[in-house]
Scaffold this motif. Structure first.
Motif, PDB file in Angstrom:
ATOM      1  N   SER A 114       0.841  -1.280   0.058  1.00  4.34           N
ATOM      2  CA  SER A 114      -0.121   0.049   0.036  1.00  4.34           C
ATOM      3  C   SER A 114       1.076   1.169   0.221  1.00  4.34           C
ATOM      4  O   SER A 114       1.920   1.105   0.410  1.00  4.34           O
ATOM      5  N   ARG A 129       0.790   3.492   1.855  1.00  2.00           N
ATOM      6  CA  ARG A 129       0.978   3.784   3.563  1.00  2.00           C
ATOM      7  C   ARG A 129       2.333   2.933   4.041  1.00  2.00           C
ATOM      8  O   ARG A 129       3.006   3.389   4.570  1.00  2.00           O
ATOM      9  N   THR A 130       2.225   1.775   3.393  1.00  2.00           N
ATOM     10  CA  THR A 130       3.466   0.996   3.792  1.00  2.00           C
ATOM     11  C   THR A 130       4.601   1.576   3.177  1.00  2.00           C
ATOM     12  O   THR A 130       6.022   1.775   3.788  1.00  2.00           O
ATOM     13  N   GLN A 159       4.992   4.633   2.516  1.00  2.00           N
ATOM     14  CA  GLN A 159       5.332   5.934   3.281  1.00  2.00           C
ATOM     15  C   GLN A 159       6.047   5.625   4.681  1.00  2.00           C
ATOM     16  O   GLN A 159       6.954   6.353   4.994  1.00  2.00           O
ATOM     17  N   ARG A 160       5.905   4.597   5.226  1.00  2.07           N
ATOM     18  CA  ARG A 160       6.335   3.882   6.460  1.00  2.07           C
ATOM     19  C   ARG A 160       7.692   3.635   6.234  1.00  2.07           C
ATOM     20  O   ARG A 160       8.623   3.863   6.943  1.00  2.07           O
TER      21      ARG A 160
END
Length: 95
Positions: A52, A54-55, A57-58
């Motif tokens: 994702s 978000r992953t 981004q992390r």
């Protein structure tokens, strides 16, 4: 204008086929990258690695992966992606 009426099953099958074509195009774009210094955008990385946004981004926030940003869009080198995958790979040992 011509109207075409589809049943829900036919519509769902059409949507699946379109998504499959989109994924095939994304994979083809990724495999045409030739060198480790070539830049790839985050959307392509997410589709190819099946992660994702978000992953991704992390990974940036945790400083696992280096990147460049231009006009609020993030870019990664193919070499950097290979490095991160290699560092986090787990070797399988036969018993």
């Amino acid at each position: 204008m011509k109207l075409i009426i589809l049943g829900s099953k036919a519509y769902d099958e059409l949507v699946v086929r379109i998504e499959n074509v989109e994924q095939a195009i994304a994979r083809a774009k990724f495999t045409t990258v030739s060198g480790d210094d070539d830049w790839i955008d985050g959307d392509t990385i997410c589709r190819y690695l099946r992660i994702s946004p978000r992953t991704l981004q992390r990974l940036r926030s945790d400083r696992v992966i280096s990147y460049s940003a231009l006009n609020h869009k993030f870019y990664y080198t193919l070499g950097e992606i290979k490095r991160v995958l290699q560092e986090h790979s787990i070797e399988r040992h036969e018993k």
